[in-house]
Write a protein that holds these residues in place. Structure first.
Motif, PDB file in Angstrom:
ATOM      1  N   ALA A  87       0.813  -1.215   0.000  1.00 59.25           N
ATOM      2  CA  ALA A  87       0.000   0.000   0.000  1.00 59.25           C
ATOM      3  C   ALA A  87       0.848   1.266   0.000  1.00 59.25           C
ATOM      4  O   ALA A  87       0.476   2.270  -0.617  1.00 59.25           O
ATOM      5  CB  ALA A  87      -0.919   0.004   1.213  1.00 59.25           C
ATOM      6  N   ARG A  88       2.025   1.221   0.642  1.00 56.34           N
ATOM      7  CA  ARG A  88       2.796   2.466   0.741  1.00 56.34           C
ATOM      8  C   ARG A  88       3.845   2.602  -0.362  1.00 56.34           C
ATOM      9  O   ARG A  88       4.623   3.560  -0.349  1.00 56.34           O
ATOM     10  CB  ARG A  88       3.440   2.593   2.125  1.00 56.34           C
ATOM     11  CG  ARG A  88       4.475   1.545   2.475  1.00 56.34           C
ATOM     12  CD  ARG A  88       5.086   1.857   3.835  1.00 56.34           C
ATOM     13  NE  ARG A  88       6.135   0.935   4.201  1.00 56.34           N
ATOM     14  CZ  ARG A  88       5.948  -0.197   4.882  1.00 56.34           C
ATOM     15  NH1 ARG A  88       4.726  -0.544   5.270  1.00 56.34           N
ATOM     16  NH2 ARG A  88       6.968  -0.977   5.170  1.00 56.34           N
ATOM     17  N   CYS A  89       3.891   1.673  -1.292  1.00 52.52           N
ATOM     18  CA  CYS A  89       4.849   1.784  -2.397  1.00 52.52           C
ATOM     19  C   CYS A  89       4.109   2.079  -3.695  1.00 52.52           C
ATOM     20  O   CYS A  89       3.731   1.152  -4.420  1.00 52.52           O
ATOM     21  CB  CYS A  89       5.666   0.502  -2.532  1.00 52.52           C
ATOM     22  SG  CYS A  89       6.743   0.201  -1.129  1.00 52.52           S
ATOM     23  N   PRO A  90       3.926   3.344  -4.004  1.00 49.95           N
ATOM     24  CA  PRO A  90       3.090   3.707  -5.155  1.00 49.95           C
ATOM     25  C   PRO A  90       3.701   3.337  -6.495  1.00 49.95           C
ATOM     26  O   PRO A  90       2.996   3.269  -7.496  1.00 49.95           O
ATOM     27  CB  PRO A  90       2.962   5.228  -5.039  1.00 49.95           C
ATOM     28  CG  PRO A  90       4.175   5.644  -4.281  1.00 49.95           C
ATOM     29  CD  PRO A  90       4.486   4.528  -3.340  1.00 49.95           C
ATOM     30  N   ASN A  91       5.032   3.077  -6.506  1.00 46.41           N
ATOM     31  CA  ASN A  91       5.678   2.751  -7.768  1.00 46.41           C
ATOM     32  C   ASN A  91       5.829   1.257  -7.998  1.00 46.41           C
ATOM     33  O   ASN A  91       6.511   0.837  -8.918  1.00 46.41           O
ATOM     34  CB  ASN A  91       7.075   3.387  -7.822  1.00 46.41           C
ATOM     35  CG  ASN A  91       6.993   4.891  -7.780  1.00 46.41           C
ATOM     36  OD1 ASN A  91       6.131   5.483  -8.434  1.00 46.41           O
ATOM     37  ND2 ASN A  91       7.843   5.515  -6.991  1.00 46.41           N
TER      38      ASN A  91
END
Lengths: 174, 589
Positions: free
Chosen positions: B204-208
């Motif tokens: 969820a916290r790694c948008p890439n």
């Protein structure tokens, strides 16, 4: 052999062989030794024992073996709860191990020591059936076991209930 | 000679050269170009970790940011290289820790990596972003915890198909809460369960995040949780693709896939339950790469699913696809470039699937872009190979494994020389070839004559005499890697073509007829080759000189003989003759 000339070995510095031997002798002796080795390694042992053949990576072999094991041990089974009216305990069976309705019903009859009679499309379960097998399908409806084709039943059955005959009669086809 | 351009201009020009071959060419022009190039080279590829030493690399290229190393020979994949052979990354990591503080990327293939190595990596390189470990071994999940915890800007962690000692899934929880940099995560080879909530939060916290390959322990019911937190995924490896058949699981899954508009690659599918394949129908037309090679689904479910993927470029699948499935593939997937068909039951002589040469012929006819093939089957004919060759002159990788060694053309009972001959004659750009079946020296004559672009050749249970090997070594101008097992090739061809071996990366010969004496001679005459004899049954000199060695690995090197050899590996160099010489022998100088 005519094509020995193609190799032109004498033009190279590198030669292996005791003085006095000719190329022909070495070639023949090489072949002889190698064909013996081939025979030894191939004629006796079954093919599966040849190391590294067929060339399947160990990682892949391990994964396939694991999957085969798990399918043997029924981890992919379709376990559904089976209840019988009046019986104190629920049971669970894997309906995937059966191939058709008669097999399933026989197993259920054995499990609960009851008799359900013979399935008839028009009248449901008749002839000696105090009980009738029913199941809850994906939509939550209670159906009589046997009304739909077996494959469809396997996919849609969520649980089984052996109903007392009087209730079951209401489930017969209209 | 006057310098036409200032150094920094040249350096800027060189910065557009990324390919090793271009940079190598440029470095040969003159001394100043060599110096400018070496100071500006940032990426190094070392195809054989023993061809050069860390010290030599660091001396020439002082400011490298990305290193790629390969260790064991390819046949190690099939258990032909004994345990403990070598390929340790340790000396490289230790040297680079001191010399390359700004190192960002390490990619390793078939190397031995320990937890200490991983700890050192995680603590030595402040800008470390990419760790790729393909077919590696020697480390545990504890080592991964160091990487997760200490590499602040980690973008890529790819464990490939490594053998990891799986102590627990807890390592994943070591990614700090402020780690948001992940682009690619491949943990598919791990057995134990990682904390799902930790995984969920990480995703969820790694948008890439573009590539996510899960391990088998991640249950199918939870896959939607990850997919809806990462709808930007381009490549997904599922966990186990099985669950009890429930409509809510199915609908959650379908809905989640519907949201993955960028998805192009799918893999995983362990324990696949075919009823859940249709949940992916919404993305099938986007899919260009599909790895079903661990999916034990059968037809019609299998072919039905594959046929939905009309834009497929790469398909890896088990032989459950059968000829009928390949015919459907040929009709539906006109962009197919790469096909790999693996055996579901490699040790069953009969096989219980109808996968024959017909399937491959059909794909070669129907898919005009097909250029890369790996195919396991139980029967083949010259006619089929000729058809494939004529259909696909654009073939560049062709690897055929007929399960039974020395199996002839099943129609004519002849050797398959003509068939493979047609392949090398028609497919003029062929880079890689693996052969099987009954083959005589004749096929090697064809290969030597026609396969001028061939870089890698794999031979097993083939040929009649040294002439076969001679044809290959003298004819294949582009040959870099040659691996041979169980062929009657011996000393003559090897010694006659000794200088050829310096133009190649490596030669592997096991269960052939190369004598110990020839190995010694080769080692003595060719100081820039490491000639290594692998004999597990005992020292090679315990028998007569003409006794064949078990395994031979020859490779060019500027680093001299290895210093990390185990007891069953002997290197043949000038010093060998004094160690192994006997009073009665009269060879050599």
């Amino acid at each position: 052999m005519a094509h020995e000339n193609d190799m032109d070995l004498k033009a190279t510095e590198l030669r292996l062989g005791l003085p006095g031997t000719s190329d022909r002798d070495i070639l023949k002796s090489n072949n002889k030794r190698s064909s013996n080795e081939m025979d030894n390694s191939c004629s006796t042992a079954p093919k599966a024992q040849v190391v590294g053949w067929p060339p399947v990576r160990s990682y892949r072999k391990n994964v396939l073996q694991q999957q085969q094991k798990s399918s043997d041990s029924d981890m992919l089974g379709m376990y559904v709860k089976v209840s019988m009216d009046g019986a104190p305990y629920l049971r669970k069976i894997d309906i995937k191990v059966f191939k058709n309705y008669p097999d399933l019903l026989m197993a259920v009859e054995n499990l609960f020591k009851c008799s359900m009679g013979v399935y008839s499309e028009r009248d449901g379960y008749i002839n000696g059936s105090e009980y009738a097998p029913t199941y809850e399908d994906k939509d939550g409806d209670w159906m009589l076991v046997g009304d739909v084709p077996w494959d469809m039943f396997v996919i849609s059955c969520k649980r089984l209930r052996i109903m007392k005959g009087s209730e079951a009669k209401g489930l017969g086809r209209p | 000679m006057a310098q036409s351009f200032p150094e920094d201009v040249l350096e800027h020009v060189f910065s557009f050269l990324n390919h090793d071959r271009d940079r190598n060419a440029v470095s040969l022009v003159c001394k100043s170009w060599y110096d400018i190039e070496r100071l500006s080279r940032r990426r190094i590829f070392i195809g054989n970790c023993y061809a050069v030493s860390p010290e030599i690399v660091i001396r020439r290229f002082p400011d490298v940011r990305a290193v790629e190393l390969k260790g064991k020979p390819h046949f190690a994949d099939f258990n032909l290289v004994p345990e403990g052979w070598g390929g340790y990354v340790y000396p490289w990591v230790v040297s680079m820790a001191g010399a390359y503080p700004w190192l960002e990327e390490i990619k390793l293939k078939r190397m031995v990596v320990t937890d200490e190595n991983l700890e050192l990596i995680s603590k030595s390189f402040k800008n470390f972003t990419v760790l790729v470990l393909l077919s590696c071994e020697g480390f545990t999940t504890d080592g991964l915890a160091y990487i997760a915890a200490n590499c602040r800007n980690l973008r890529e962690l790819d464990l490939g198909e490594s053998e990891v000692e799986d102590l627990s899934g807890h390592w994943l929880s070591h990614f700090p809460d402020n780690c948001t940099s992940l682009v690619s995560l491949n943990i598919s080879c791990l057995g134990s369960e990682v904390s799902f909530s930790a995984l969920e939060r990480l995703v969820a916290r790694c948008p890439n995040l573009k590539t996510l390959r899960l391990n088998r322990a991640v249950p199918l019911e939870k896959l939607p949780n990850l997919l809806c937190r990462a709808p930007q995924l381009v490549e997904l490896g599922t966990g186990a693709y099985s669950a009890e058949i429930q409509s809510d699981i199915f609908s959650n899954l379908s809905e989640a896939f519907l949201g993955c508009k960028q998805l192009k690659g799918l893999s995983g599918f362990w324990d696949v339950v075919p009823a859940y394949l249709p949940a992916m129908y919404s993305v099938c037309s986007q899919i260009t790469s599909l790895n079903l090679s661990y999916a034990t689904a059968q037809n019609p479910d299998l072919v039905q699913f594959v046929s939905q993927c009309g834009n497929l470029q790469r398909l890896w699948v088990l032989d459950y696809i059968e000829d009928v499935g390949l015919e459907a593939l040929a009709a539906a997937c006109k962009d197919l470039q790469e096909l790999r068909v693996f055996p579901s039951d490699p040790y069953d002589a009969e096989g219980n699937v109808t996968l024959t040469e017909q399937g491959l012929v059909a794909v070669s006819e129907g898919c005009p872009k097909l250029q890369s093939v790996l195919y396991f089957c139980r029967q083949m004919s010259n006619a089929a190979l000729v058809a494939i060759a004529r259909n696909r002159p654009n073939m560049i990788r062709f690897r055929l494994c007929i399960i039974e060694p020395r199996a002839p053309d099943y129609l004519t009972l002849e050797p398959l020389d003509a068939g493979f001959g047609a392949i090398v004659e028609n497919c003029k750009e062929l880079l890689r070839l693996s052969m099987s079946g009954l083959l005589t020296d004749r096929v090697f004559e064809y290969i030597g004559t026609h396969a001028k672009k061939l870089e890698m050749l794999s031979i097993a249970f083939a040929g009649d005499s040294d002439l076969g090997l001679h044809h290959v070594l003298s004819g294949c101008e582009s040959l870099r890697k040659l691996e041979i097992r169980d062929c009657p090739f011996g000393d003559k061809a090897l010694l006659a073509n000794a200088t050829k071996l310096e133009t190649m990366r490596s030669l592997w010969m096991s269960s052939c007829s190369v004598s110990f004496g020839a190995c010694k001679l080769l080692g003595q005459k060719m100081p820039r080759l490491n000639v290594e004899v692998i004999n597990e049954r005992g020292p090679p000199d315990s028998g007569p000189e003409d006794c064949p060695v078990e395994k031979l690995y020859v490779y060019r090197t500027i680093a001299g003989p290895r210093v990390d050899m185990p007891g069953f590996v002997w290197t043949m160099d000038e010093r060998v003759s004094s160690r192994f010489s006997r009073a009665t022998e009269g060879h050599g100088d």
